[in-house]
Design an enzyme around this catalytic site. Sequence first.
Site, PDB file in Angstrom:
ATOM      1  N   SER A 184      -8.879 -35.512  95.897  1.00 51.74           N
ATOM      2  CA  SER A 184      -8.657 -36.487  96.281  1.00 51.74           C
ATOM      3  C   SER A 184     -10.666 -37.156  96.279  1.00 51.74           C
ATOM      4  CB  SER A 184      -8.097 -36.724  97.639  1.00 51.74           C
ATOM      5  OG  SER A 184      -6.868 -37.034  97.099  1.00 51.74           O
ATOM      6  N   SER A 189      -8.734 -28.496  94.497  1.00 52.66           N
ATOM      7  CA  SER A 189      -9.221 -27.881  95.844  1.00 52.66           C
ATOM      8  C   SER A 189      -8.880 -26.771  96.101  1.00 52.66           C
ATOM      9  CB  SER A 189      -7.877 -29.494  96.223  1.00 52.66           C
ATOM     10  OG  SER A 189      -8.028 -29.630  97.819  1.00 52.66           O
ATOM     11  N   GLY A 190      -8.764 -26.087  97.624  1.00 52.68           N
ATOM     12  CA  GLY A 190      -8.707 -25.606  98.060  1.00 52.68           C
ATOM     13  C   GLY A 190      -7.559 -24.514  98.892  1.00 52.68           C
ATOM     14  N   CYS A 198       1.770 -36.471  98.853  1.00 51.99           N
ATOM     15  CA  CYS A 198       1.142 -37.259  99.179  1.00 51.99           C
ATOM     16  C   CYS A 198       2.313 -39.164  99.763  1.00 51.99           C
ATOM     17  CB  CYS A 198       0.096 -37.569  98.059  1.00 51.99           C
ATOM     18  SG  CYS A 198      -1.117 -36.052  98.204  1.00 51.99           S
ATOM     19  N   GLN A 243      -3.551 -29.306  90.516  1.00 55.04           N
ATOM     20  CA  GLN A 243      -2.472 -27.831  90.959  1.00 55.04           C
ATOM     21  C   GLN A 243      -2.440 -27.125  89.743  1.00 55.04           C
ATOM     22  OE1 GLN A 243       0.529 -28.333  92.788  1.00 55.04           O
ATOM     23  NE2 GLN A 243       0.155 -29.685  93.519  1.00 55.04           N
TER      24      GLN A 243
END
EC number: 2.8.1.7
Length: 392
Positions: free
Chosen positions: A72, A199-200, A325, A179
Amino acid sequence: MELIYLDNAATTRTDERVVEAMLPYFTQYYGNASTIYALGEESRKAVTRARDIIAAGIGAKPEEIYFTAGGSESDNWALKATAEAYKEKGKHIITSKIEHHAILHTCEWLERQGFEVTYLDVDENGCINPADVEAAIRPDTILISIMFANNEIGTIEPIAEIGAIARAHGVLFHTDAVQAFGQEPIQVDEMNIDMLSSSGHKLNGPKGIGFLYIRKGVKIRSFVHGGAQERKRRAGTENVPGIVGFGKAAELAFASMEERTARERELRDYMISRFEKEIPYVKINGDREHRLANNVNACFRFVEGESMLIMLDMKGICASSGSACTSGSLDPSHVLLAIGLPHEIAHGSLRLTLGADTTKEQIDTTVDAIKEIVAHLRSMSPLYEDFVKNQQ
């Protein structure tokens, strides 16, 4: 009761090897990576190693990788900083109607600042037509942001074609690859990607760590101001354990990608086949061919998705009805509405996303449970009863 976890698009279990790699940087090599003494040097070396691994995995240069707190933040940085830096050229941005809310809500914020955003339609499978992207470009267009793969329905977008169009028109191209990173081969040069978010925690790494790839020469400014970390573009003490964990997770994901995704694809198709053969009035959402290997998204008519989730949870099965989310929202998924589903069908959606540990036995248990739950919920539905009578 065995826990069956099928919500890997929301987050993944941190791999033990990732945790093992991180642990020394909490208690042994805990020095601040920005200091000049030896303890800090160990942290700095670890950050450099992780940056090198991630850069190599997407064909980027290490100095083009900027660590953030997650997808984000990376999305916000890419859009807001580009808008600020290029506003003299123009104030027009192109995106799609099925983006993650980190993109859509940022675009809404930019609109309130005087920018204009074109939200492209998608087809019934969630695919964006590259010709629509090209047709939307104007002289004042400064950025195109299209996700690599959709987080709800799994559709993989024609990123290379869109990137080529953006490059030909001199427009910056950003992709939200949260993704796709670690699931799909990505080469930023071949695909003409100027910025990329990741994102990890989506690939068995830790939460609270991500990166933004910024192609050298893209002149966007800092997003977090303060110290000189991340080459003065993202201030704040480096999250060394998180960065180390992300690097290790990426290394493992790259090494296992081909074999892992082939296995996930086989299980995915098996689950879809059972749904279509054994449960009437089911609709599989998303592109059948251009699809993330681990994604199954289905709508079961005359059934509420939230009711299915609660009953699955009682059986120890973790799933979702859309993006994590928006799980608190009673509104149907904006993605399902964008692909043309009516509200009453979109409400009956389930997203089941597989992981490296998912087994065929777990798939069978899950399908059997869903069959039972759908039959039970439909038995209480007057709408379903009337529908069946009208079919006779």
